[in-house]
Scaffold this active site. Structure first.
Site, PDB file in Angstrom:
ATOM      1  N   ASP A   1     -10.235   1.667  -5.760  1.00 51.63           N
ATOM      2  CA  ASP A   1     -10.261   3.081  -5.367  1.00 51.63           C
ATOM      3  C   ASP A   1     -10.472   3.998  -6.563  1.00 51.63           C
ATOM      4  O   ASP A   1     -10.125   5.168  -6.519  1.00 51.63           O
ATOM      5  CB  ASP A   1      -8.972   3.454  -4.616  1.00 51.63           C
ATOM      6  CG  ASP A   1      -7.715   3.085  -5.398  1.00 51.63           C
ATOM      7  OD1 ASP A   1      -7.841   2.578  -6.532  1.00 51.63           O
ATOM      8  OD2 ASP A   1      -6.609   3.290  -4.866  1.00 51.63           O
TER       9      ASP A   1
ATOM     10  N   ASP B   1       0.833  -1.188   0.000  1.00 54.71           N
ATOM     11  CA  ASP B   1       0.000   0.000   0.000  1.00 54.71           C
ATOM     12  C   ASP B   1       0.876   1.249   0.000  1.00 54.71           C
ATOM     13  O   ASP B   1       1.899   1.299   0.684  1.00 54.71           O
ATOM     14  CB  ASP B   1      -0.907  -0.004   1.244  1.00 54.71           C
ATOM     15  CG  ASP B   1      -1.742   1.247   1.344  1.00 54.71           C
ATOM     16  OD1 ASP B   1      -2.542   1.499   0.422  1.00 54.71           O
ATOM     17  OD2 ASP B   1      -1.578   1.983   2.343  1.00 54.71           O
TER      18      ASP B   1
ATOM     19  N   HIS C   1       4.770   4.135  -3.367  1.00 50.29           N
ATOM     20  CA  HIS C   1       5.634   5.230  -3.798  1.00 50.29           C
ATOM     21  C   HIS C   1       6.077   6.105  -2.632  1.00 50.29           C
ATOM     22  O   HIS C   1       7.032   6.870  -2.770  1.00 50.29           O
ATOM     23  CB  HIS C   1       4.928   6.083  -4.853  1.00 50.29           C
ATOM     24  CG  HIS C   1       3.607   6.598  -4.410  1.00 50.29           C
ATOM     25  ND1 HIS C   1       2.481   5.802  -4.361  1.00 50.29           N
ATOM     26  CD2 HIS C   1       3.224   7.824  -3.969  1.00 50.29           C
ATOM     27  CE1 HIS C   1       1.467   6.518  -3.916  1.00 50.29           C
ATOM     28  NE2 HIS C   1       1.889   7.740  -3.668  1.00 50.29           N
TER      29      HIS C   1
END
Length: 1598
Positions: free
Chosen positions: A741, A619, A622
């Site tokens: 999402d 999750d 980045h």
């Protein structure tokens, strides 16, 4: 030996070895897997690690049925690092151990005492990120440098090469990365279709079997589910059944851990505890984990579904109880002081929100005016915070501090730059640069920026030495402080503006925007904007600086490698973070010692998950600090070595994506179909991620090679191996039709598009993913936090949306991956996308037609042309469209439901067969009723498919080409256009491809230049591929040109037949779109066989050599061939050596005496072609006339004698032949018929006086010396314009004599040019017609060296009685006497340095024959001794000829003088591909050659500067040989010759690269300045390759 791979070590685990279940033909009739045991995996206990098992495999005996070992070759750059495209390598799962071969070119910088290092456990044992194993690189300069690494398990690994730098320092090369895919196993399934292509019901199709099958990552079909919407775990079996029935192979679970107060799955309250709602009761940590593992095991074993879960590393829930005990785990002003003003601001927002009503400000935002009102009031609040105090120096305090220091005498003397007389701005800059300002940019406290008083006092005293008053000095300091503060106030103003703007924008989005959350009334509990800090306050007196912890979030376009909670980021102060108020950002530091408890806690969390789940989704990847991610995943892979890891990255940069992928070992990057904003962009995404290889790909058939593989451990048997070169990798894709999402299809495109996009994604050759809401047609994106309803289990029923289609395509997706349907094609036309997947061996495929629905409302068919499938049968499997009567959202209080819809199945579509000029075809015509969102699926099969064609095309080449000789191979591999037309009477020339141009060779090498690129990168869009698809002309040309020449070259019959048989079979059975593949396969196999045949006929030096040696050796095959217009025999055509291609290929221009004998040693003697060398020696020896051999042979019919150096080059080659060839000295006794009578009169070749007498070669050698001693003085036969239209009359007069004072031979005049620098002026306009560009009359240094070498050799032979003469008869000072070879040699030895050397110190000139006023550069050897009157200065020109003399007669030179001159040449003359022909300091230097220049500039008109600056290739080889000789005697290589060898091999990097990439596969004649292309140069020149081979042969003999 190991029988299979274990899943982990040191614990019970599966141990199985299962072959791929789909048959090679791709037949659907067999079920998806067949197990060796037919049962579930066994679980033996073993202490061995996977790395241990890999080593054991290679040391064990070879199994009789063992498949060839796969070898993946990674070719590194010269510096030991990977090229950009190879910086990331993705390797397949180690179902059985294989080899990663790391290779370097021999002698490259990284090979210098090079050591390959990697953290892959090559020696066995457990992986450790900081635990490196190493392998020393071989130090042989003549053989390939390679290291074979046994690969046995999954993971992410780094490597580099360490080596000795140019100055002896140890250099660590650039790092590269290789990631190895994990081994995933699932229960096998039966086929989804029956024999009639009918979809089988769930009870009959895709039924779970008992045995397991290896699941490649491309076979994953992942369904994302939100666990809290699934209900308690006791009900999960229904969800497993539904997912299995829909064809999914893995479930992605949002986090199952205990959720925080927000109820978001990603806000984890307790990392070690599962959420109580899963069980209906509050289970402890151990019991909850056990229950989850039991359920997931059931999913895996009974439903064939693997498990994937999110790993949340960046944050924890704001109510995690352990935060109170460990506030250091978060970012607070206490441990990150720069957050202090951000906390002040955050608290002000809280107070401001609570005070709105009392201050008469709006609490509900309904308009832009409300926003302006609120922000105006808020800006005043912010201003009153006086946050500027965190930025600037306090001038009052600064003045007090410096006064105190001055008054107390505690002054620190200024030790920085001289600051006296600087103005105030300069003084301020100096203070900044010297970094004496404490707290600058730290924002840690109000007025925390300062300069220590003692330092400030010392500084101002140094700056203002004229001031002695303490107050005056303090006032001066305040002025400096004021200047220092100016940019600091400006910085605060900019940050303050950014803060206000960002608050305003967030307020507008959260309260007013139509697509925003519309958060409602502003209050203390629902503040103006989201708060950036969680305030724990465990006790009333708790320090807010310690217990106020920064919340996590994200930032637009942020640098993912920059932690935005750390300086220099001011994101929390500038309110740039889009914050998650329910998540506290975790503060790891860079290593465990920075925050021991947190690292320990999170490592336990990760390893616990790895024990339970098959894979991780990282999750917020980045924003995960790389050190955290790598260490956590390392720990997880210790528990589960075959852990699957995927992630979604939002770096916005593919290079940055690679950083995360390669270092974390991310197996798949999530890609979203929704990112395709129109059908064209969607098709581009599908092409990039979902096609695999193009249909008709070549790399698998053409780029592999077979070899015998020694064990990489040094112990164990030799195994058969298949070698595949690596091209570099792109991150593997996990292509979602929709992620959990993202907005729904209804919001983004249309609800109908779910069917078309979902079908295309599921059909792709990569891992695929979806969400239940996509399949069920949920109308809106669901809120993970607020949504409380449960999933409706719609199965495959009426309310299941597109699930029935998903079932078929997901199951086919799995079948196609397991069956090797790795080739594909995507076609987009208007709103249609056609995706075709093909099994390359069986040519069976599946084709999907999808009518996308990017816009709402349309029901039209749209337009797509009929889909023609050449020589292919297509059968309808299924088709469907989705009917959605209304977009109105169904409201259900308990369950999540999709839009009401009907999946309408299509009637079968009959695919008609057609026939046109290109042959038969199937034609798929889209029915009239095919509205947007519709899909059709077909099975395809290439008709009359020749299943043995690949094997046939790749077989028999070695046998077909095993009888060809090197001259045959010149025809097969090369032949320029002019050569071919000459040899075939104009019937054949080079082939021309439309859009590409003419090939450079008629032979296979001409095709291979384009094919190397096409095959490696499957570039089927190349112009050559287009041409091959259009017709069979190229197929016919390749074999017909060989068949045409069989009468002259009988050995070509078998290769021509081999080629014709294969081409004919391809033309008769293969559709046009597949022709490029088979053309490449046949031509590349023929090329490999031909190259092998050429190399095998060469010397051991070539056979065992590296690719550069072999490429240069192939230049001998390029240059040595048979044409009709040039021969070594005037009566019949014979093979001869071309000087260069394409200009010197035929007729009189082909064979040059000088060029032949400069080239003979390298191209013939080092390669072992002694017969070719002998024939050229004897042919030229037969032409001896006037003591010379011809410069231009002209088939021995009309030779021209104007070359003073040619006989000496021949004598050097006779010497080399005698030393090199078996019984080479016997050549001296061979009898040779003489072309011309003894009186040197000219006669035609067929005149009775020609060939009327004979001499032995020894006698001819002696005659050359004696004629030079007697003096050579003649006028060229047929002198005048018909012989040379440029030369002046005096130039035809040839004079050569010996100076018995020095022993040197000199000759020539200012009107001719008798050495290789032979450019004659041609320009009447510039006045240079008949004026040599480089006359070199006198004693050129290379002739002196060649003479000295010959005399040394003959003296040795004579002394041994192996030569019938003792010396020459010479008249010296009026007396004729015998001068022995040794005496003559000694005379040259005694005079050489005195005549040629130009000393470094002018004071030493008197010891040498030097005219000081003519010296242009010192420490050199003259190019000529005794240049003619009027150009005496030419002696002193620094040119590239002296290394030739050094190479053939090194004994003449003072060794230190020689090395000094060579080092100067290295700096001044050496270019990338050759040597400058003149010193750039010389007034004549003109480095760019253009023979067409028609200017009045005498220096360059008509190319007069041919040898006055341009960089020629062949002198480089002599430079290298000379440098090696002298540097290993008196230079850096004296104690360690490898130092010299490595340096010189570094100089070969450019020639190496050139010969690999250039279409001509040779070294050019010359280049212009700094290696620039010269259009008048031969693109491949015999002597340029030859002298480099000479150097490499010398190295080989060391």
């Amino acid at each position: 030996m190991p029988k299979g791979r274990n899943k982990s070590y040191g614990k019970a685990k599966p141990s199985i070895s299962i072959p791929r279940s789909i048959s090679k033909s791709g037949s659907r009739s067999s079920s998806i897997s067949q197990s060796a045991s037919g049962s579930s995996p066994t679980t033996p206990l073993t202490p061995k690690t996977p790395a241990d098992e890999g080593i054991e495999f290679f040391q064990a005996d070879v199994n009789p049925n063992e498949a060839p070992v796969r070898v993946y070759e990674l070719r590194l750059d010269a510096d030991g690092g990977p090229s950009k495209e190879l910086s990331y390598i993705r390797l397949p799962p180690a179902y059985s151990p294989y080899i990663l071969r790391v290779s370097l070119q021999a002698g490259t910088p990284a090979a210098k005492n090079g050591v390959f290092k990697t953290n892959f456990p090559l020696d066995g044992g457990v992986f450790g990120r900081e635990k490196y194993t190493k392998r020393k690189l071989p130090q042989n300069f003549s053989k390939p440098v390679q290291v074979d690494l046994p690969i046995s398990h999954a993971g992410a690994f780094v490597y580099w090469v360490e080596y000795d730098g140019a100055n002896g320092e140890r250099v660590q090369g650039r790092s590269g990365y290789f990631n190895i895919d994990p081994i995933l196993k699932i229960k096998a399934r039966t086929s989804i279709l029956d024999e009639k292509l009918q979809v089988l019901p769930p009870t009959e199709g895709a039924v779970i079997k008992d045995e397991y099958v290896n699941l490649p990552l491309d076979g994953l079909s992942i369904l994302t589910v939100v666990s809290k919407w699934m209900g308690p775990m006791e009900d999960w079996t229904k969800h497993f059944a539904e997912a299995k029935d829909r064809g999914y192979t893995m479930l992605h679970y949002t986090p199952l851990q205990e959720r925080g107060e927000s109820d978001s799955p990603y806000s984890i309250r307790s990392q070690m505890k599962y959420d109580p709602s899963l069980f209906g009761e509050d289970l402890n940590e151990h019991a909850g984990k056990k229950k989850v593992e039991e359920v997931l095991k059931m999913a895996r074993e009974e439903y064939g579904i693997l498990s994937l879960t999110d790993v949340v590393l960046n944050h924890t829930a704001n109510d995690s109880p352990w935060l109170v005990e460990h506030p250091e785990a978060g970012f607070s002003p206490a441990n990150s002081p720069h957050l202090t003003p951000a906390l002040d601001l955050d608290s002000a927002i809280l107070d401001f929100s609570d005070s709105l009503k009392s201050n008469g400000l709006p609490t509900v935002v309904t308009s832009e005016h409300d926003i302006e009102t609120l922000i105006s009031a808020f800006a005043k609040v912010v201003k009153e915070l006086n946050l500027w105090q965190y930025y600037v120096l306090d001038s009052t305090r600064e003045k007090e501090s410096i006064l105190s220091a001055l008054q107390s005498g505690t002054v620190s003397s200024w030790t920085g730059p001289d600051v006296k007389n600087m103005n105030v701005a300069e003084l301020a800059d100096t203070l900044r640069n010297e970094k004496v300002i404490k707290g600058l940019g730290g924002l840690s406290s109000r007025f925390g920026v300062c300069v220590n008083g003692d330092v400030a006092a010392g500084f101002v005293k140094a700056a203002f030495s004229d001031l002695d008053n303490e107050v005056a000095l303090a006032d001066a300091w305040v002025k400096i402080v004021d200047v220092l503060n100016v940019p600091l106030y400006r910085e605060w103003e900019e940050d303050n503006k950014a803060t206000i703007d960002n608050v305003k924008n967030r307020l507008k989005y959260a309260r007013l925007d139509a697509h925003g959350p519309k958060l409602g009334e502003i209050s203390k509990t629902n503040p103006l904007v989201e708060l950036y800090f969680t305030r724990l306050a465990p006790t009333p007196n708790a320090d807010p600086l310690v217990y106020s912890l920064a919340n996590n979030g994200w930032i637009w376009n942020a640098d993912p490698l920059q932690n935005f909670a750390l300086l220099p980021s001011k994101a929390y102060l500038r309110r740039e973070v889009i914050v998650w108020g329910d998540c506290v950002k975790l503060r790891y530091g860079s290593e465990p010692s920075d925050n021991p408890w947190l690292w320990s806690h999170m490592t336990s969390y990760v390893t616990s998950l790895a024990h339970t789940f098959d894979g991780f989704r990282i999750d917020n990847c980045h924003s995960t600090p790389l050190p955290v991610g790598t260490r956590m995943l390392d720990a997880a892979r210790v528990v589960r070595p075959d852990l699957y890891v995927c992630a979604e990255l939002f770096t916005g940069n593919e290079d940055m994506d690679l950083v995360f992928v390669r270092e974390l070992g991310i197996n798949s990057l999530i890609r979203e179909s929704g990112n395709g904003w129109d059908p064209k962009e969607l098709s581009r995404l599908l092409y990039r991620h979902g096609v695999g290889k193009p249909i008709g790909s070549m790399d698998g058939a053409c780029m592999i090679s077979k070899e015998e593989l020694p064990s990489p451990t040094g112990k164990g048997p030799i195994r058969t191996a298949v070698v595949t070169p690596l091209n570099g990798s792109s991150p593997h894709a996990l292509l979602y039709d929709l992620t959990h999402d993202n907005e729904s299809p209804l919001d983004k495109r249309s609800a109908e598009d779910a069917l078309s996009t979902g079908a295309l994604a599921s059909f792709s050759y990569c891992a695929t993913g979806s969400v239940k809401g996509f399949d069920d047609l949920y109308p809106k994106l669901l809120n993970l936090v607020q949504e409380k309803r449960k999933y409706e289990l719609s199965g495959l029923g009426e309310s299941s949306g597109i699930a029935k289609v998903k079932r078929v395509l997901n199951e086919l997706h799995l079948e196609m991956v397991l069956g090797g349907y790795e080739e594909g094609h995507v076609h987009q036309e208007n709103d249609y996308i056609v995706l075709h997947r093909v099994q390359p061996n069986s040519q069976k495929g599946y084709l999907l037609v999808a009518h996308t629905a990017f816009s709402k409302g349309s029901k039209e068919r749209g337009h797509i042309d009929p889909i023609k499938l050449r020589r292919t049968r297509a059968k309808f499997i299924m088709g469907a469209s989705i009917h959605i009567p209304s977009y109105d959202i169904v409201q259900d209080p308990d369950f999540l439901k999709g839009l009401p819809s009907t999946l309408e199945e299509m009637a079968p579509v009959v695919v008609p067969q057609g026939l046109d000029h290109e042959g038969p075809y199937a034609e798929i015509i889209v029915p009239e009723n095919f509205p947007p969102g519709s899909i059709m699926l077909f099975e395809t099969q290439l008709q009359q498919h020749d299943s043995l064609l690949d094997t046939f095309c790749a077989s028999g080449a070695q046998e077909a080409f095993n009888e060809v000789d090197l001259v045959d191979l010149n025809v097969i591999l090369h032949r320029s256009d002019v050569e071919e037309r000459d040899a075939t009477g104009g019937t054949f020339g080079v082939y021309e491809v439309p859009g590409l141009g003419k090939m450079v060779y008629c032979g296979l090498e001409g095709w291979m230049h384009s094919l190397r690129h096409i095959m490696r990168y499957n570039d089927l869009g190349h112009a050559l591929c287009a041409h091959l698809r259009e017709g069979s002309w190229a197929f016919d040309y390749v074999h017909e040109r060989l068949s045409h020449q069989v009468e002259t070259f009988p050995n070509l019959a078998k290769p021509a037949q081999w080629l014709r048989e294969r081409f004919d079979r391809v033309k008769g059975t293969v559709p046009n779109y597949m022709r490029p593949k088979y053309f490449a396969l046949i031509v590349s196999e023929a090329y490999k066989a031909s190259r092998r045949a050429a190399v095998e006929q060469c010397s051991e030096f070539v056979v065992s050599g590296h690719s550069f040696t072999q490429d240069l050796a192939l230049c001998a095959v390029q240059m040595h061939g048979l044409v009709k217009s040039a021969s070594l025999d005037p009566g019949v055509p014979t093979p001869s050596l071309s000087a260069g291609l394409p200009h010197f290929s035929t007729g009189w221009a082909r064979c040059w005496g000088r060029d032949v004998f400069i080239s003979l040693s390298g191209l013939f003697l080092t390669t072992g072609n002694y017969d070719g060398a002998r024939k050229h020696i004897l042919a030229f020896a037969s032409t001896l006339k006037h003591g010379l051999i011809p410069n231009l042979l002209d088939s021995v019919r009309n030779p021209r004698y104007n070359s003073r150096d040619s006989p000496w080059w021949m004598l050097q080659n006779i010497q080399d032949y005698a030393h090199t060839a078996p019984d080479g000295h016997n050549i001296l006794t061979e009898s040779i018929k003489r072309r011309f009578p003894q009186d040197d009169s000219w006669v035609a070749w067929d005149d009775p006086r020609a060939y009327a007498y004979s001499s032995t070669l020894a006698e001819i050698v002696q005659e050359i010396l004696q004629r030079h001693v007697d003096g050579i003085n003649f006028r060229e036969y047929n002198a005048g314009p018909s012989l040379d239209m440029q030369m002046k009359d005096e130039g035809f007069n040839i004079q050569i004599q010996v100076d018995w004072e020095t022993g040197l031979i000199s000759g020539g005049n200012k009107h001719n040019c008798g050495t290789w620098m032979d450019k004659m002026g041609e320009s009447e306009k510039a006045g240079t017609k008949g004026v040599p560009g480089t006359p070199r009359d006198g004693a050129p240094i290379e002739i002196t060296g060649l003479l000295k070498s010959t005399l040394r050799w003959l003296s040795e032979l004579s002394g041994k009685g192996m030569f019938p003469f003792k010396g020459v008869q010479a008249e010296i000072k009026g007396k004729k006497r015998l001068v022995t070879y040794q005496e003559w040699s000694d005379l040259i030895q005694a005079s050489f340095e005195k005549c040629y050397y130009v000393p470094l110190d002018q004071a030493d000139d008197k010891q040498y024959n030097v005219d000081s006023k003519l010296v242009n550069r010192r420490g050199i050897y003259k190019d000529v001794y005794g240049s003619g009157a009027g150009h005496e200065w030419a002696d002193y020109q620094f040119r590239c000829n002296f290394p030739i003399a050094m190479t053939v007669a090194p004994e003449m030179f003072d060794e230190k003088h020689a090395l000094g001159a060579l080092q100067l040449a290295d700096q001044v003359l050496r270019g990338p591909l050759g040597m400058k022909t003149l010193d750039p300091r010389d007034l004549q230097y003109r480095p760019n050659y253009d023979n067409s220049n028609d200017s009045t500039d005498a220096a360059i008109a008509k190319g007069l500067n041919y040898h006055n600056g341009p960089e020629w290739g062949w002198p480089l080889g002599y430079f290298l040989q000379a440098y090696l000789y002298f540097d290993t005697r008196v230079g850096l290589g004296k104690d360690d010759p490898k130092q010299t060898l490595h340096y010189l091999h570094r100089l070969l990097l450019v020639p190496r690269a050139h010969i690999e990439k250039d279409a001509w596969r040779g070294i050019p004649e010359l280049t212009n300045e700094n290696g620039a292309y010269c259009h008048d140069s031969c693109t491949t020149q015999a002597w340029s390759a030859s002298t480099l081979l000479d150097f490499l042969a010398v190295v080989h003999r060391l």
